[in-house]
Design an enzyme around this catalytic site. Sequence first.
Site, PDB file in Angstrom:
ATOM      1  N   ARG A 156      39.362  37.023  43.703  1.00  0.00           N
ATOM      2  CA  ARG A 156      39.075  37.024  42.263  1.00  0.00           C
ATOM      3  C   ARG A 156      37.950  36.040  41.881  1.00  0.00           C
ATOM      4  O   ARG A 156      37.979  35.419  40.822  1.00  0.00           O
ATOM      5  CB  ARG A 156      40.337  36.734  41.442  1.00  0.00           C
ATOM      6  CG  ARG A 156      41.455  37.722  41.650  1.00  0.00           C
ATOM      7  CD  ARG A 156      41.070  39.142  41.218  1.00  0.00           C
ATOM      8  NE  ARG A 156      42.141  40.071  41.521  1.00  0.00           N
ATOM      9  CZ  ARG A 156      42.202  40.809  42.631  1.00  0.00           C
ATOM     10  NH1 ARG A 156      41.245  40.717  43.548  1.00  0.00           N
ATOM     11  NH2 ARG A 156      43.199  41.640  42.835  1.00  0.00           N
ATOM     12  N   SER A 174      45.768  40.810  34.192  1.00  0.00           N
ATOM     13  CA  SER A 174      46.661  39.746  34.660  1.00  0.00           C
ATOM     14  C   SER A 174      46.150  38.398  34.167  1.00  0.00           C
ATOM     15  O   SER A 174      44.961  38.090  34.262  1.00  0.00           O
ATOM     16  CB  SER A 174      46.721  39.745  36.188  1.00  0.00           C
ATOM     17  OG  SER A 174      47.286  40.948  36.666  1.00  0.00           O
ATOM     18  N   GLU A 230      43.203  33.700  35.414  1.00  0.00           N
ATOM     19  CA  GLU A 230      42.360  34.824  35.816  1.00  0.00           C
ATOM     20  C   GLU A 230      41.598  35.346  34.609  1.00  0.00           C
ATOM     21  O   GLU A 230      40.451  35.754  34.719  1.00  0.00           O
ATOM     22  CB  GLU A 230      43.199  35.940  36.435  1.00  0.00           C
ATOM     23  CG  GLU A 230      42.383  37.106  36.954  1.00  0.00           C
ATOM     24  CD  GLU A 230      43.197  38.062  37.802  1.00  0.00           C
ATOM     25  OE1 GLU A 230      42.937  39.276  37.718  1.00  0.00           O
ATOM     26  OE2 GLU A 230      44.080  37.614  38.558  1.00  0.00           O
TER      27      GLU A 230
END
Length: 303
Positions: A177, A226, A296
Amino acid sequence: MSFAAAIRSAAGAARGRVTYDAPLAPLTWFRVGGAADALFSPADEDDLAAFLGALPREVPVTVVGLGSNLIVRDGGIAGVVVRLGGRAFNAIEVTADHSLVAGAAAPDAFVAKAAATAGVGGLAFLRGVPGAIGGALKMNAGAHGGEISDALVEARGLDRTGAVRILSNADMGYSYRHSSAPDDVIFTRATLRGRPGDPDAILAEMERITRVREASQPIREKTGGSTFKNPPGASAWELIDKAGCRGLVVGDAQVSTMHCNFLINRGGATAADLEALGEAVRRRVLETSGVTLEWEIKRIGRR
């Protein structure tokens, strides 16, 4: 400090649309946040290059895509917000060698569908990724066992001067990520490569991904992707649940009772409510599990 005068000067010859004091909440899935000094939607890559080249260096430039993984803070964003759209930036072209070229504004799900129809395997995971290709490139987005770093051949963009930059997969410096791509590069398109696949089998996999998302995620709420990254060897949602945060409320923001790694705007939440709720979750998880969750969702702008 407002940069409106400098932006107006640079925008004089722009062919795209420039909106001043532009509300940003409607551009995000959470539907929160303040205004930008200016919002620029370029007509094409040349228009964006000319605008960036004319814009004084002291004027901040922020890129916003489909707003699926984003909290814009209530004080808005100083300088220019660039948002790509239209045919110049959302086209998807299938090419040779089971590859395709996708504009940065092309929704990930549309790219997955184009690949499936053409019999290009390996990209079905994009059906489960909210947002567009530009954001996926920046954060190495992924879902259901795949991520953009698995498929990227090269990304094309413009730097702060308006110069074209071509970055290979290795140049992106991908990890979970995260990418190490230069912060000033605005991606305009990407070349992705998959593998031979059966269209019917790929479409069936995409349908399975859709069913899983609808059954497990609050996708019909005012939410984002998320909220926190999964720590090594653990699932963020499990840590959040263990900390007793499922359903936790701050203001009109709530931790989803359906999937507790999602935050929800119940209707009247502010960006401050959402961010405070996220920080409360992080504190509780640290207290109960000794793990520091990493955001995130990107949070930008003035408080």
